[in-house]
Design an enzyme around this catalytic site. Structure first.
Site, PDB file in Angstrom:
ATOM      1  N   HIS A 159      -7.886  -4.133   2.783  1.00  0.00           N
ATOM      2  CA  HIS A 159      -6.795  -3.149   2.785  1.00  0.00           C
ATOM      3  C   HIS A 159      -6.014  -3.133   1.476  1.00  0.00           C
ATOM      4  CE1 HIS A 159      -6.853  -2.008   7.123  1.00  0.00           C
ATOM      5  NE2 HIS A 159      -7.607  -3.089   7.160  1.00  0.00           N
ATOM      6  N   ASP A 367      -0.882  -0.784  -5.207  1.00  0.00           N
ATOM      7  CA  ASP A 367      -0.925  -0.673  -3.748  1.00  0.00           C
ATOM      8  C   ASP A 367      -2.339  -0.273  -3.345  1.00  0.00           C
ATOM      9  OD1 ASP A 367       0.069  -0.547  -1.122  1.00  0.00           O
ATOM     10  OD2 ASP A 367       1.834   0.606  -1.721  1.00  0.00           O
TER      11      ASP A 367
END
Ligand code: GDG
Length: 468
Positions: A159, A367
């Site tokens: 992720h 991110d």
């Protein structure tokens, strides 16, 4: 003996949070929403820690899902979770924006806990089952599990970003981590760049050949591919059409003093999210008079996160200092330009905030994806609102019609925030239409569906007999 499942999710946490003594509540998040129906359809099970240290729980069923709790001792939480996962891997994989801790004690705990997860998965999986391992806390599980159960079809999804060789090679256990991941049949990343970093490292550190995105290892083929995660578009789109959410959004604006512009940040309080950078930019806009106090309010929701990790405590102090400074210098009686909230909110309240906001400011320094940016888009069927988005968020690959920024460039950030505030409704609607088209077609169900069908599709490449 427990019943075995043909579909397993293995994740650090179970998809439930405890309320009170023994009640459970489904934890928020798109991952659970996307996977729960697959679990129900396929008689699946989810393995993960239940959130309390030093407690052993029996498997139980919740909301049509079979949950298998994996115990962790308090020391393991400290060393495997707060330590190796969040003080070593997290900063290393996010461009070393904080200094990673390299400690053999932490690594040993990480290895031991990964082994426990792999053992439990091996026991719970039926012959030939599909096992989908999630995220950076469990990178050794694929190889450990393959050793125990070569019959399984194993997928892994990361992720967070997968770093380039220049950074990854700092890790003293870099080979072990790569070998761990290569135990999977399919390794999924958020961005194509993560997949190519992984392929390049497998060649450079382990000498493994590859054809396009398929790596040859031990007579097997491991595919590395990007699957950008997304949100449950329909859920947010429905939420913001509810009268009580619309009313709450109006109320929020009124409570803020009905300023011309409401800017919003929603993040876990994490040093990768660039909260300090966006506050600095906003503070400078006030200081130089580009915006007047009362004209714009910046609402920053900073959800408490990893509060026992040193770096996170320091960050909290820094952010609170800079909020205090901006409000002290530019506030007027009864009106503070920055509303800082170190609290968690319900999904419904978040949706009302998204709906109320004119400019959503998402400025991570790095991110994996950033779901907040996509949630904001899902909340604007009214085609109102500007998204200021860091080019270092995975979401920037898909959301080209946002106001893209380099969060390290304070002047650029200021320009993007002003552009978002001053854009015409026509211009905002044009951008929002493109953004919504992307997020509504590529939602979290599509993400899970594409990953799982790729995992179950055999490779067309012939494995090399004795590669590696
Ligand atoms: C990791 C990767 C990747 C936040 N505050 C509240 C709340 N949230 C929800 C948001 C959003 C989620 O938390 C945060 O997701 P992000 O994607 O923004 O960031 P990470 O937590 O760092 O997630 C990231 C993600 O995994 C998925 O793969 O996108 O790159 O770092 O959904 O809405 N939810 C509620 N109350 C809050 O106060 N209910």
């Amino acid at each position: 003996m427990q019943e075995r499942s043909s579909f397993l999710i293995v994740a650090n946490r179970l998809p439930v949070d405890r309320v009170g003594e023994s009640e459970w509540r489904r934890s928020p998040g798109g991952l659970v929403t996307a996977i729960a129906p697959v679990m129900q359809r396929r008689d699946g099970a989810w393995l993960g820690w239940h959130g309390a240290a030093d407690e052993k729980l029996e498997p139980f069923d919740y909301d049509g899902m079979h949950l298998i709790p994996i115990p962790l001792s308090a020391l393991e939480v400290e060393r495997y979770y707060e330590g190796f996962s969040n003080a070593t891997l997290w900063p290393l994989y996010h461009d070393v924006v904080a200094t990673p801790v390299y400690s053999r004690v932490l690594w040993d705990a990480y290895r031991r806990v990964n082994e426990r997860f792999a053992q439990a998965a091996a026991e719970a999986a039926d012959e030939g089952a599909v096992v989908w391992v999630q995220d950076y806390q469990l990178q050794l599980v694929p190889a450990m599990l393959r050793r125990l159960r070569p019959d399984l079809r194993i997928g892994f999804f990361l992720h967070i970003p997968f770093p380039p060789a220049e950074l990854f090679c700092q890790l003293p256990w870099r080979r072990e981590i790569l070998e761990g991941l290569l135990g999977a049949d399919l390794v999924g990343f958020q961005r194509p760049g993560g997949a190519s970093n992984f392929i390049r490292l497998s060649r450079r550190l382990l000498g493994l050949p590859h054809q396009k995105n398929e790596i040859h290892v031990d007579g097997r083929v491991v595919r590395a591919q990007a699957f950008p995660i997304s949100v449950d578009f329909g859920e947010y789109d429905n939420l913001v059409r509810r009268p009580e959410v619309i009313a709450r959004a109006k109320e929020i604006r009124a409570e803020l003093g009905d300023p011309d512009h409401v800017l919003l940040g929603v993040d876990r309080l994490d040093y990768t999210k660039g909260i300090g950078q966006r506050l600095k930019a906003f503070g400078e806009l006030l200081a130089e008079g580009t915006i007047q106090p009362g004209e714009a309010v910046f609402v920053q929701i900073a959800t408490p996160s990893r509060e026992r990790v040193e770096e996170y405590r320091r960050l909290r102090n820094d952010i609170e200092l800079s909020v205090g400074r901006i409000n002290g210098e530019h506030g007027i009686l009864g009106m503070q330009p920055v509303q800082y909230l170190h609290q968690s909110y319900t999904r419904q309240e978040l949706a009302a905030l998204y709906l109320a906001a004119d400019v959503m400011v998402v400025t991570p320094l790095r991110d994996g994806m950033n779901l907040v940016a996509k949630e904001y888009i899902a909340c604007h069927h009214d085609l109102r609102g500007a998204l200021v988005l860091s080019e270092f968020a995975g979401a920037a690959d898909e959301l080209k019609h946002a106001f893209l920024v380099n969060p390290y460039d304070v002047d650029g950030l200021k320009r993007a925030m002003v552009a978002g505030m001053r854009a015409t409704p026509h211009e905002l609607a044009r951008r929002m239409r493109f953004l919504r088209r992307r997020v509504s077609t590529y939602d979290v169900n599509r993400w899970a569906g594409e990953f799982l069908s790729a995992l179950e599709r055999p490779s067309t490449v012939q494995p090399l007999a004795s590669a590696g």
